[in-house]
Structure formats: structure tokens, C-alpha cells
Design a protein around this motif. Structure first.
Motif, PDB file in Angstrom:
ATOM      1  N   TYR A  57      75.644  95.877  69.880  1.00  0.00           N
ATOM      2  CA  TYR A  57      74.208  96.278  69.380  1.00  0.00           C
ATOM      3  C   TYR A  57      73.518  97.080  70.152  1.00  0.00           C
ATOM      4  O   TYR A  57      73.794  97.414  71.460  1.00  0.00           O
ATOM      5  CB  TYR A  57      73.064  95.084  68.990  1.00  0.00           C
ATOM      6  CG  TYR A  57      72.933  94.061  70.151  1.00  0.00           C
ATOM      7  CD1 TYR A  57      72.097  94.525  71.166  1.00  0.00           C
ATOM      8  CD2 TYR A  57      73.668  93.064  70.610  1.00  0.00           C
ATOM      9  CE1 TYR A  57      71.930  93.521  72.308  1.00  0.00           C
ATOM     10  CE2 TYR A  57      73.583  92.104  71.660  1.00  0.00           C
ATOM     11  CZ  TYR A  57      72.409  92.661  72.381  1.00  0.00           C
ATOM     12  OH  TYR A  57      72.384  91.614  73.608  1.00  0.00           O
ATOM     13  N   ALA A  69      70.017  98.581  63.820  1.00  0.00           N
ATOM     14  CA  ALA A  69      71.135  98.285  63.247  1.00  0.00           C
ATOM     15  C   ALA A  69      70.834  98.555  61.807  1.00  0.00           C
ATOM     16  O   ALA A  69      71.590  99.184  61.101  1.00  0.00           O
ATOM     17  CB  ALA A  69      71.356  96.785  63.457  1.00  0.00           C
ATOM     18  N   THR A  72      70.954 102.398  60.967  1.00  0.00           N
ATOM     19  CA  THR A  72      72.326 102.614  61.038  1.00  0.00           C
ATOM     20  C   THR A  72      73.092 102.319  59.742  1.00  0.00           C
ATOM     21  O   THR A  72      73.744 103.189  59.205  1.00  0.00           O
ATOM     22  CB  THR A  72      73.196 101.886  62.001  1.00  0.00           C
ATOM     23  OG1 THR A  72      72.832 102.033  63.633  1.00  0.00           O
ATOM     24  CG2 THR A  72      74.699 102.370  62.227  1.00  0.00           C
ATOM     25  N   ILE A 103      78.780  97.833  64.488  1.00  0.00           N
ATOM     26  CA  ILE A 103      77.364  97.456  64.810  1.00  0.00           C
ATOM     27  C   ILE A 103      76.813  96.286  64.303  1.00  0.00           C
ATOM     28  O   ILE A 103      77.017  95.978  63.114  1.00  0.00           O
ATOM     29  CB  ILE A 103      76.622  98.704  64.541  1.00  0.00           C
ATOM     30  CG1 ILE A 103      77.118 100.130  65.044  1.00  0.00           C
ATOM     31  CG2 ILE A 103      75.085  98.597  65.054  1.00  0.00           C
ATOM     32  CD1 ILE A 103      77.102 100.173  66.408  1.00  0.00           C
TER      33      ILE A 103
END
Length: 183
Positions: A57, A69, A72, A103
Motif C-alpha cells: 500500500y 488506493a 489508484t 496495490i
């Protein structure tokens, strides 16, 4: 005695256990890491023989890791920055173009797969607003926010690493593409 055994078995099955223990594999990875990779390679069988990518992470706390996250997953975050000197200190391989990563959120649950599209080593004071926007996932004062956030992070990390931040410190800059998500 038979009834007592039956009652004990029923009690054991009805009690809720720690959900994290149920989803962790032997290697400590959340099962979702395997699930996202398996779903990706089912759609992209040309990667079926590749090893499971590294999973991690962004950042060092739940709030930021979960937020980054999500950025992303949405495709707004498209870059990542780290101190170049750490690769030497910790004897880590420098990521290359084409490297895939999984991720996760702070709790280790897989959120996305990214693929590195470009890498560069840039002095801290030469980071551009365009790059900062890709890293932070925002176009609102990205360079100012990037410098403050990264300076603070590197300064905090210097307490552990002994690497003091300077305006000329080298930053390992990765641009990536989000190629698969859980959503």
C-alpha cells in the motif's frame, strides 16, 4: 456426553472469529491479493506463468493508504515517489518499466493492479507540477501539496533511516497505469 460434544461443536461453529485470520494465506497475504491476480490472468492468459506481483500500500497510515488506493482504482493517481537512496540502503532492486504491482488498502485487501510505464530519478527541487498532479491525483496546487506531503514524509522517515531530506535529494519517480481493479 454425546450431547455435550454436539453442543460444543455447534458453539464453536456459531462463534465469530477474527475475519483477518480467515482471509490470510500461509504467507500472510490477504486472499484478495491472489483473487485479483487470478481474475487478471484469466482475462490475460499470456501472464499466467508470471509470478504473483509484489503487493503493498501507499504511505504509512490507514487514512492516506486507503485514500491513495481509491485514487489508484479511479485512475486519478498515476505516479509514485520514493527516496532513491533507500534502494541502496535496503539493497532493493529498482523497479523497471513493465513491473506489475498489486496495490492494497492499509489492511492488505487488494484494490488494483498497476503496471509501471516509466521511471526517472529526479532531484526533489526539480519535480514538476504535472508529475505532482499524477502522484497526488489532484490538479489543485499539486506541486505545493506534493512538496509539503513528501518533505514531511521523508523528514519523518529520516528519524528511522538517518537520511536527512534536502532540496537536492534524489526521488525515484514511477509513472504507472492502473490495469485491473476489484471494482
Amino acid at each position: 456426553m454425546k450431547h455435550l460434544s454436539l453442543i460444543l461443536v455447534l458453539l464453536l461453529f456459531s462463534c465469530k472469529s477474527d475475519p483477518k485470520k480467515e482471509v490470510l494465506a500461509e504467507d500472510g497475504l490477504d486472499q484478495s491479493v491472489y483473487a485479483i491476480w487470478n481474475s487478471y490472468i484469466q482475462e490475460h492468459p499470456e501472464f499466467k506463468n508470471d509470478e504473483l506481483p509484489e503487493s503493498w500500500y501507499f504511505h504509512n497510515n490507514k487514512e492516506d493508504a486507503d485514500r491513495l488506493a481509491e485514487l489508484t482504482v479511479s485512475g486519478k493517481k498515476q505516479a509514485s515517489s520514493s527516496l532513491y537512496s533507500l534502494y541502496t540502503i535496503y539493497e532493493m532492486d529498482v523497479p523497471t518499466v513493465g513491473t506489475k504491482r498489486i496495490i492494497t488498502n492499509f489492511d492488505g485487501e487488494a484494490m488494483a493492479i498497476i503496471e509501471i510505464k516509466s521511471v526517472a530519478i529526479v532531484p526533489f527541487n526539480e519535480i514538476t507540477a504535472d508529475y505532482a498532479a499524477l502522484d497526488l491525483g489532484t490538479t489543485i496546487e499539486p506541486l505545493e501539496k506534493w512538496k509539503k506531503a513528501h518533505w514531511d514524509f521523508f523528514e519523518e522517515f529520516s528519524k528511522v533511516s538517518g537520511v536527512k531530506p534536502t532540496e537536492n535529494m534524489l526521488i525515484f519517480c514511477e509513472k504507472f497505469e492502473t490495469i485491473w481493479t476489484t471494482k
